[in-house]
Motif scaffolding. Sequence first.
Motif, PDB file in Angstrom:
ATOM      1  N   SER A  81     -12.068  24.725  -2.086  1.00  0.00           N
ATOM      2  CA  SER A  81     -11.607  24.032  -3.031  1.00  0.00           C
ATOM      3  C   SER A  81     -10.735  24.683  -3.857  1.00  0.00           C
ATOM      4  O   SER A  81      -9.503  24.455  -4.959  1.00  0.00           O
ATOM      5  CB  SER A  81     -13.060  23.646  -4.409  1.00  0.00           C
ATOM      6  OG  SER A  81     -14.191  23.335  -3.512  1.00  0.00           O
ATOM      7  N   ASN A 272     -18.086  19.796  -2.049  1.00  0.00           N
ATOM      8  CA  ASN A 272     -17.370  20.391  -2.956  1.00  0.00           C
ATOM      9  C   ASN A 272     -15.403  19.529  -1.777  1.00  0.00           C
ATOM     10  O   ASN A 272     -15.628  19.870  -0.719  1.00  0.00           O
ATOM     11  CB  ASN A 272     -18.107  21.698  -2.686  1.00  0.00           C
ATOM     12  CG  ASN A 272     -16.943  22.522  -1.460  1.00  0.00           C
ATOM     13  OD1 ASN A 272     -18.351  22.637  -0.552  1.00  0.00           O
ATOM     14  ND2 ASN A 272     -16.377  23.720  -1.905  1.00  0.00           N
ATOM     15  N   GLY A 273     -15.016  20.043  -2.687  1.00  0.00           N
ATOM     16  CA  GLY A 273     -12.999  20.082  -2.612  1.00  0.00           C
ATOM     17  C   GLY A 273     -11.952  19.816  -3.498  1.00  0.00           C
ATOM     18  O   GLY A 273     -12.600  20.117  -4.496  1.00  0.00           O
ATOM     19  N   GLY A 275      -8.915  20.319  -5.584  1.00  0.00           N
ATOM     20  CA  GLY A 275      -7.837  18.751  -6.252  1.00  0.00           C
ATOM     21  C   GLY A 275      -8.942  17.612  -7.252  1.00  0.00           C
ATOM     22  O   GLY A 275     -10.622  18.103  -7.888  1.00  0.00           O
ATOM     23  N   CYS A 300     -20.357  19.446  -6.686  1.00  0.00           N
ATOM     24  CA  CYS A 300     -18.513  19.611  -6.585  1.00  0.00           C
ATOM     25  C   CYS A 300     -18.142  18.592  -7.287  1.00  0.00           C
ATOM     26  O   CYS A 300     -18.002  17.589  -7.847  1.00  0.00           O
ATOM     27  CB  CYS A 300     -18.389  20.941  -6.674  1.00  0.00           C
ATOM     28  SG  CYS A 300     -17.453  21.840  -7.611  1.00  0.00           S
ATOM     29  N   ASN A 342     -16.795  26.425  -9.044  1.00  0.00           N
ATOM     30  CA  ASN A 342     -15.805  26.879  -9.068  1.00  0.00           C
ATOM     31  C   ASN A 342     -15.086  24.992  -9.000  1.00  0.00           C
ATOM     32  O   ASN A 342     -14.888  23.994  -8.291  1.00  0.00           O
ATOM     33  CB  ASN A 342     -15.300  27.203  -7.849  1.00  0.00           C
ATOM     34  CG  ASN A 342     -13.885  26.915  -7.262  1.00  0.00           C
ATOM     35  OD1 ASN A 342     -12.900  26.621  -7.932  1.00  0.00           O
ATOM     36  ND2 ASN A 342     -13.977  26.965  -5.938  1.00  0.00           N
ATOM     37  N   HIS A 343     -14.533  25.628 -10.277  1.00  0.00           N
ATOM     38  CA  HIS A 343     -13.900  23.102 -10.517  1.00  0.00           C
ATOM     39  C   HIS A 343     -13.336  23.295 -11.637  1.00  0.00           C
ATOM     40  O   HIS A 343     -13.342  24.394 -12.838  1.00  0.00           O
ATOM     41  CB  HIS A 343     -14.823  22.544 -11.078  1.00  0.00           C
ATOM     42  CG  HIS A 343     -15.581  23.169 -12.084  1.00  0.00           C
ATOM     43  ND1 HIS A 343     -16.170  21.894 -12.873  1.00  0.00           N
ATOM     44  CD2 HIS A 343     -17.151  23.967 -12.235  1.00  0.00           C
ATOM     45  CE1 HIS A 343     -17.067  22.388 -14.346  1.00  0.00           C
ATOM     46  NE2 HIS A 343     -17.403  23.369 -13.604  1.00  0.00           N
ATOM     47  N   TYR A 345     -12.103  20.022 -13.370  1.00  0.00           N
ATOM     48  CA  TYR A 345     -13.135  18.844 -13.813  1.00  0.00           C
ATOM     49  C   TYR A 345     -13.943  18.546 -14.028  1.00  0.00           C
ATOM     50  O   TYR A 345     -14.380  19.734 -13.490  1.00  0.00           O
ATOM     51  CB  TYR A 345     -12.032  17.484 -12.814  1.00  0.00           C
ATOM     52  CG  TYR A 345     -10.691  18.152 -12.287  1.00  0.00           C
ATOM     53  CD1 TYR A 345      -9.619  16.366 -12.776  1.00  0.00           C
ATOM     54  CD2 TYR A 345     -10.307  19.058 -11.026  1.00  0.00           C
ATOM     55  CE1 TYR A 345      -8.544  16.763 -12.735  1.00  0.00           C
ATOM     56  CE2 TYR A 345      -8.758  18.847 -11.379  1.00  0.00           C
ATOM     57  CZ  TYR A 345      -7.764  18.049 -11.999  1.00  0.00           C
ATOM     58  OH  TYR A 345      -6.492  17.921 -11.806  1.00  0.00           O
ATOM     59  N   HIS A 384     -22.530  25.663  -7.190  1.00  0.00           N
ATOM     60  CA  HIS A 384     -22.231  25.652  -6.093  1.00  0.00           C
ATOM     61  C   HIS A 384     -24.219  26.053  -5.777  1.00  0.00           C
ATOM     62  O   HIS A 384     -24.201  27.700  -5.862  1.00  0.00           O
ATOM     63  CB  HIS A 384     -21.439  26.579  -5.641  1.00  0.00           C
ATOM     64  CG  HIS A 384     -20.192  26.074  -5.191  1.00  0.00           C
ATOM     65  ND1 HIS A 384     -19.361  25.127  -4.651  1.00  0.00           N
ATOM     66  CD2 HIS A 384     -19.265  25.518  -6.449  1.00  0.00           C
ATOM     67  CE1 HIS A 384     -18.380  24.740  -4.565  1.00  0.00           C
ATOM     68  NE2 HIS A 384     -18.339  24.517  -6.202  1.00  0.00           N
TER      69      HIS A 384
HETATM   70  N1  LIG Z   1     -15.657  22.846  -5.856  1.00  0.00           N
HETATM   71  C1  LIG Z   1     -15.011  22.261  -6.235  1.00  0.00           C
HETATM   72  O1  LIG Z   1     -15.188  21.159  -5.438  1.00  0.00           O
HETATM   73  C2  LIG Z   1     -13.740  21.825  -6.762  1.00  0.00           C
HETATM   74  C3  LIG Z   1     -14.146  20.360  -7.630  1.00  0.00           C
HETATM   75  C4  LIG Z   1     -12.685  20.003  -8.141  1.00  0.00           C
HETATM   76  N2  LIG Z   1     -11.192  20.186  -6.714  1.00  0.00           N
HETATM   77  C5  LIG Z   1     -12.040  20.665  -9.442  1.00  0.00           C
HETATM   78  O2  LIG Z   1     -11.215  21.695  -9.264  1.00  0.00           O
HETATM   79  O3  LIG Z   1     -12.779  20.621 -10.661  1.00  0.00           O
END
Ligand SMILES: NC(=O)CC[C@H](N)C(=O)O
Length: 426
Positions: A81, A272-273, A275, A300, A342-343, A345, A384
């Motif tokens: 992420s 999760n991922g 961007g 996430c 960890n985000h 958005y 998470h």
């Molecule tokens: N940890 C994630 O999945 C991050 C979610 C998304 N990419 C954000 O930054 O909000």
Amino acid sequence: MVTKAFSVSFADITNSVSFRFASKPPTASPRPCVFSLTCSAVFLLGSIWNAKSFGASGTQVGEVVFNTSLTGYQEILTDPSYAGQFLLMTNPHIGNTGVNFDDEESRQCFLAGLVIRSLSISTSNWRCVKALGDYLAERNIMGIYDVDTRAITRRLRQDGSLIGVLSTDNSKTEQELLQMAQSWDIVGVDLISGVSCMTPHEWVDKTEDEWEFRPNKGPAGEPFHVVAYDFGIKHNILRRLASYGCKITVVPSTWPASETLKIKPDGVIFSNGPGDPSAVPYAVETVKNIIGKVPVFGICMGHQLLGRALGGKTFKMKFGHHGGNHPVRNLRTGHVEISAQNHNYAVDPTTLPNEVEVTHINLNDGSCAGLAFPSQRVMSLQYHPEASPGPHDSDYAFREFVQLMMRDRKKANKSLKLVAVQALDA
Ligand SMILES: NC(=O)CC[C@H](N)C(=O)O
């Protein structure tokens, strides 16, 4: 014994700050490095921090985020992420436990670079196999140390997320670096496709016995088959699911919903991922086509995609949440969990249909941290539950997902029995 002689020069000219430190290098001779931050084309004044470089050299642009976790830097570095982002650790001392074989959360480091205050001069840990600097150099990831991470964090908190450039290339002028930062953006970019796996595969590893923190037998009977969409999935999501007795098929981010439904899974995880969730409409479409057919759990990015698929909007936060100590309230139980986050958005809950329930809120800012749509067997968390690193308070979410699948199976078995009875009657 290393003595640290340092001189600080502080120049504040139109919001630009420059610090210079000279200290005995913890690894090979330090290379000069310019770290420049600029907040966007609108805010044209940048700040230049001179630091020392470790890991890879070169020039790299990315979004700067700060993470307040006190432990677990290797797990954080390997969280996909962070693709496209410079990770600044507010914990001032990094590298003292080196890196090991067990703490990898994905197959490589996807982040743009690492920014730390002080790089440990030695590594000491029974699991350590390598020094952090060598590990990053092998993975072609740039790092800088001896930079005032506190000043940068304050700047990020004040101005919000910034684009930065790391460079060890002395031939590049500050103006060129600022220009690079100003012409780069992370918003609206599909970062998922660069981190997802390419082909479907099975996942079997559970949390190892020595690390397991709860008596974990998993449900009796046939294991639940879960399809996990890999938008940049952290390995510990897969390990926790396996520990709860699930059989897991990991599929790429572009895997069609129809293919997933064809194999009749008991449930689907949207991972999760990295961007911007609004930059991946194909993934939202996949989520839309799966909702209501089987129990689903979004984590996430997966939570944000679910929010969008249910008709809601996502937005970019000022500087997001990155750390291992975020308090969240579970609105169903009233319990407070300390969570790993960890985000950048978030889902705007006011844009969601009435049937969608906000199940969790972040207690630092009241933002939406969890959703459920019970009639559609949908649950999601903005943070998470797998931790890695972080507290285990939210691990129960995996149990709740298994319970969702269990209820579905019981219902299906009941209606199977009913069909069997009708067949007997006929
Ligand atoms: N940890 C994630 O999945 C991050 C979610 C998304 N990419 C954000 O930054 O909000």
